[in-house]
Write an enzyme that holds these catalytic residues in place. Structure first.
Site, mmCIF file in Angstrom:
data_model
loop_
_atom_site.group_PDB
_atom_site.id
_atom_site.type_symbol
_atom_site.label_atom_id
_atom_site.label_comp_id
_atom_site.label_asym_id
_atom_site.label_seq_id
_atom_site.Cartn_x
_atom_site.Cartn_y
_atom_site.Cartn_z
ATOM 1 N N ASP A 1 3.566 12.978 -2.366
ATOM 2 C CA ASP A 1 3.616 11.983 -1.216
ATOM 3 C C ASP A 1 4.054 10.629 -2.192
ATOM 4 O O ASP A 1 3.547 9.599 -2.115
ATOM 5 C CB ASP A 1 2.307 11.804 -0.438
ATOM 6 C CG ASP A 1 2.350 10.709 0.564
ATOM 7 O OD1 ASP A 1 3.620 10.479 1.134
ATOM 8 O OD2 ASP A 1 1.485 10.297 1.225
ATOM 9 N N ASN B 1 1.650 4.199 -2.927
ATOM 10 C CA ASN B 1 0.822 5.140 -4.035
ATOM 11 C C ASN B 1 0.875 5.024 -5.348
ATOM 12 O O ASN B 1 0.596 5.765 -6.265
ATOM 13 C CB ASN B 1 0.962 6.727 -3.544
ATOM 14 C CG ASN B 1 0.457 7.342 -2.179
ATOM 15 O OD1 ASN B 1 -0.562 6.592 -1.721
ATOM 16 N ND2 ASN B 1 1.140 8.255 -1.534
ATOM 17 N N ASP C 1 -3.825 8.924 -4.306
ATOM 18 C CA ASP C 1 -3.477 9.557 -3.414
ATOM 19 C C ASP C 1 -2.577 11.004 -3.658
ATOM 20 O O ASP C 1 -1.439 11.018 -3.136
ATOM 21 C CB ASP C 1 -2.914 8.879 -2.084
ATOM 22 C CG ASP C 1 -3.933 8.095 -1.426
ATOM 23 O OD1 ASP C 1 -5.214 8.286 -1.876
ATOM 24 O OD2 ASP C 1 -3.674 6.897 -0.731
#
Length: 262
Positions: free
Chosen positions: A188, A193, A206
């Site tokens: 992701d 992030n 994450d």
């Protein structure tokens, strides 16, 4: 919001005097808390309902352990599954998300750091202890999400807005890649992030969708996020800094489309 008794009991095993504060951000499926000790040390606690149909915190836990010592990531304090939910506690990285710096530093510098960080991750030597993200399983999950009405089709990329949900899935299958360039991926790879502190990479967060799969899983989402936030020519800077002379446009289209189903 106060933490529940069972969560408090778990924290008491690892911390003495501490306070907890609920914070926003992160995974939409998880509750986030900041745990602060008397020594002014801070930790992040994630609480999430355990489900066979979601990315579980156990995947974050496994990926953080594998990456520890290889690239900067939070240090794990504990992972526990209690009845119907999971808890993951880790150190809080110092700094801000790369997204935070959008209006504070030059755009080209942001893109360079975005590309350099991804290259660092993709350059890791992979082995059979790393989590594997099987593409066919992810496509099956996309089908499940479609059939279960779990997708927000009001928030599609512009090029996908003229298709029906079923047409999008048919298109997805028709452009599925036949070859893979396996690396350890983030899963992701978005600006929020990545944590930076004083222009230095503080760490990746994450990472529950991460693991061994085609590098274009990350490249495609990076390209999408650059297009969504900056001028189109910034994508070329990303390619150059990452070291991608001939980007595979079919794979980029495929992985962007696959992400629409999540």
């Amino acid at each position: 919001m106060d933490i529940s008794k069972d969560v408090k009991n778990q924290l008491d095993k690892y911390f003495g005097n501490y306070t907890t504060t609920q914070i926003s951000g992160g995974s939409t499926n998880a509750e986030l808390f900041r745990v602060t000790t008397d020594e002014s040390k801070s930790f992040i606690l994630k609480k999430q309902i355990y489900s066979n149909h979601n990315v579980n915190l156990k995947y974050d836990y496994q990926n953080y352990l594998w990456l520890d010592g290889k690239v900067p990531v939070p240090k794990i304090i504990f992972y526990e599954q209690l009845s119907d939910f999971e808890l993951l506690c880790m150190t809080e990285l110092q700094g801000k998300t790369l997204e935070y710096y959008f209006d504070k530093i030059e755009t080209e510098e942001i893109i360079k750091q975005y590309a350099i960080s991804l290259k660092k991750l993709h350059s890791l030597k992979i082995d059979n202890t790393a989590l594997v993200q099987h593409l066919d399983l992810k496509i099956s999950k996309a089908r499940f999400n479609l059939d279960s009405g779990l997708i927000d089709f009001t928030d599609l990329q512009p090029e996908n807005q003229t298709y029906s949900p079923e047409e999008l899935f048919v298109k997805l299958l028709s452009i599925k890649p036949s070859d893979y360039e396996l690396v350890f991926t983030h899963g992701d790879y978005c600006f929020d992030n990545l944590i930076f502190d004083n222009h230095n990479l503080s760490g990746f967060i994450d990472i529950g969708n991460g693991g061994i799969t085609d590098k274009y899983q990350d490249i495609a989402l990076a390209v999408r996020n650059i297009r969504d936030n900056f001028r189109p020519e910034m994508v070329d800077i990303f390619y150059k800094v990452y070291g991608l002379d001939k980007p595979n446009k079919n794979k980029i289209e495929f992985y962007i489309l696959l992400d629409e189903f999540f």
